[in-house]
Motif scaffolding. Sequence first.
Motif, PDB file in Angstrom:
ATOM      1  N   ARG A 235       7.601   3.596  -8.227  1.00  0.00           N
ATOM      2  CA  ARG A 235       6.810   4.705  -8.143  1.00  0.00           C
ATOM      3  C   ARG A 235       6.602   5.361  -6.579  1.00  0.00           C
ATOM      4  NH1 ARG A 235       2.537   3.894 -11.024  1.00  0.00           N
ATOM      5  NH2 ARG A 235       1.102   2.643  -9.170  1.00  0.00           N
TER       6      ARG A 235
ATOM      7  N   GLN B 199      -1.272  -1.222  -1.136  1.00  0.00           N
ATOM      8  CA  GLN B 199      -0.838  -1.109  -2.548  1.00  0.00           C
ATOM      9  C   GLN B 199      -0.202  -2.138  -3.158  1.00  0.00           C
ATOM     10  OE1 GLN B 199      -0.924   1.756  -4.765  1.00  0.00           O
ATOM     11  NE2 GLN B 199      -2.031   2.187  -3.132  1.00  0.00           N
TER      12      GLN B 199
ATOM     13  N   SER C 115       4.425  -0.367  -9.490  1.00  0.00           N
ATOM     14  CA  SER C 115       3.856   0.701  -7.758  1.00  0.00           C
ATOM     15  C   SER C 115       4.997   0.643  -6.793  1.00  0.00           C
ATOM     16  CB  SER C 115       2.660  -0.270  -7.478  1.00  0.00           C
ATOM     17  OG  SER C 115       2.520  -0.041  -6.123  1.00  0.00           O
TER      18      SER C 115
ATOM     19  N   TYR D 135       1.805   8.203  -0.449  1.00  0.00           N
ATOM     20  CA  TYR D 135      -0.285   7.653  -1.157  1.00  0.00           C
ATOM     21  C   TYR D 135      -1.034   8.568  -0.821  1.00  0.00           C
ATOM     22  CZ  TYR D 135       3.361   3.892  -0.337  1.00  0.00           C
ATOM     23  OH  TYR D 135       4.670   2.529  -0.122  1.00  0.00           O
ATOM     24  N   ARG D 136      -1.121  10.153  -1.579  1.00  0.00           N
ATOM     25  CA  ARG D 136      -2.465  10.788  -1.419  1.00  0.00           C
ATOM     26  C   ARG D 136      -3.148  10.425  -2.077  1.00  0.00           C
ATOM     27  NH1 ARG D 136       0.568  15.898  -2.956  1.00  0.00           N
ATOM     28  NH2 ARG D 136       0.029  15.324  -4.541  1.00  0.00           N
ATOM     29  N   GLU D 137      -2.853  10.515  -3.533  1.00  0.00           N
ATOM     30  CA  GLU D 137      -4.351  10.260  -4.558  1.00  0.00           C
ATOM     31  C   GLU D 137      -5.092   7.989  -4.251  1.00  0.00           C
ATOM     32  OE1 GLU D 137      -5.326  11.849  -6.613  1.00  0.00           O
ATOM     33  OE2 GLU D 137      -3.620  13.027  -6.181  1.00  0.00           O
ATOM     34  N   SER D 138      -4.295   7.376  -3.023  1.00  0.00           N
ATOM     35  CA  SER D 138      -4.726   6.118  -2.648  1.00  0.00           C
ATOM     36  C   SER D 138      -5.184   6.303  -1.537  1.00  0.00           C
ATOM     37  CB  SER D 138      -4.088   5.103  -2.616  1.00  0.00           C
ATOM     38  OG  SER D 138      -2.968   5.195  -1.921  1.00  0.00           O
ATOM     39  N   THR D 139      -5.352   7.607  -0.811  1.00  0.00           N
ATOM     40  CA  THR D 139      -5.630   7.227   0.778  1.00  0.00           C
ATOM     41  C   THR D 139      -7.187   8.367   0.166  1.00  0.00           C
ATOM     42  OG1 THR D 139      -4.167   9.956   1.199  1.00  0.00           O
ATOM     43  CG2 THR D 139      -3.410   7.439   1.601  1.00  0.00           C
ATOM     44  N   ARG D 140      -7.046   9.384  -0.721  1.00  0.00           N
ATOM     45  CA  ARG D 140      -7.948   9.819  -1.209  1.00  0.00           C
ATOM     46  C   ARG D 140      -9.214   9.335  -1.660  1.00  0.00           C
ATOM     47  NH1 ARG D 140      -5.109  15.449  -4.678  1.00  0.00           N
ATOM     48  NH2 ARG D 140      -4.606  15.963  -2.194  1.00  0.00           N
ATOM     49  N   ASN D 141      -8.780   8.104  -2.945  1.00  0.00           N
ATOM     50  CA  ASN D 141      -9.692   7.714  -3.426  1.00  0.00           C
ATOM     51  C   ASN D 141      -9.866   6.064  -2.342  1.00  0.00           C
ATOM     52  OD1 ASN D 141      -9.494   9.182  -5.268  1.00  0.00           O
ATOM     53  ND2 ASN D 141      -7.537   8.052  -5.922  1.00  0.00           N
TER      54      ASN D 141
ATOM     55  N   THR E 243       1.381  12.238   0.917  1.00  0.00           N
ATOM     56  CA  THR E 243       2.193  12.476   0.032  1.00  0.00           C
ATOM     57  C   THR E 243       2.639  11.682  -0.959  1.00  0.00           C
ATOM     58  OG1 THR E 243       4.904  12.303   0.808  1.00  0.00           O
ATOM     59  CG2 THR E 243       4.173  15.020   0.822  1.00  0.00           C
TER      60      THR E 243
END
Length: 135
Positions: free
Chosen positions: A73, A64, A70, A128-134, A126
């Motif tokens: 957040r 990140q 960032s 960093y969930r979105e960054s680990t998905r994308n 939790t």
Amino acid sequence: MKSGRAYLRGFGLFMLVGGLAFLVDTTITLALAAFIHYLLANAVGFAIAFLVNFLLGHRIAFDQPFALASLRRALPGVLAISLSGLALSSGFMLLFHGTMALPLLPSKVATAGLVMMWNFGLRYSTVYRESTRNG
């Protein structure tokens, strides 16, 4: 969701960052434990190591940016996870050193390993969930 390889890479980087934070934490804990109660020394070491771990983990392990937005957040979630980790850390230290009478350093090493897994799992799933998905 990231591939298994990406997850392991992130975990490996988190271990490196965690290793540095552990050195900070342990050095402070052991130095202060000569003068104050070991649980208070543990809390002070943990707090200072949190700053190291948050900043380096955010950038290196979770890839990140250091941008203020960032960091802002991520900070509340990482702080909540780290405070739960502090509670676990104190509990394990009380168990290993206080109750089982294991030496302070082995108690700290075992505690750090257990709490590191807790912290990574919760951050990954939790904060960093979105960054680990994308990613």
